[in-house]
Design a protein around this motif. Sequence first.
Motif: not given
Length: 139
Positions: A1-26
């Motif tokens: 289970m730990k690797y499935i949860l780790l994978l989901l955390a990485l997907i969430g991290l990627a989505a949040s990082s892309l949203a942050l990139r969009e936040h600072y896009r000018t």
Amino acid sequence: MKYILLLLALIGLAASSLALREHYRTYGDALCDINEHWDCGIVNHSPYAVIRGVPVAVIGIAGYLILGILSLKRAYRLMLVLALAGLAFSLYLARIEAHVLGVWCIYCAISLGTISLTTLLLLATVIFQGLRRSASATH
């Protein structure tokens, strides 16, 4: 289970990082400017994208990093508490997208799906562990 949860955390991290990139896009059009209902630029440049000067996406990045670390330690009960808080916050933001802004962010929707699945898996894991413990204690 730990690797499935780790994978989901990485997907969430990627989505949040892309949203942050969009936040600072000018400049230029957002890659996720799909139509009048899906536009990350509008969402991530709105006043709701910042809490006390901190972009909401940074909160997401921090949350997913913590969930990823805790998954490696198999700290599922603590993860469940944090995931429930993350799910509540994500649902609050989805409400703003739907009823205030009238436009959705695809990265936010991915994050909502990710934290929803994470929460469900953690809930099932914690319940199963509790049942297994109680069954072994009675034998």
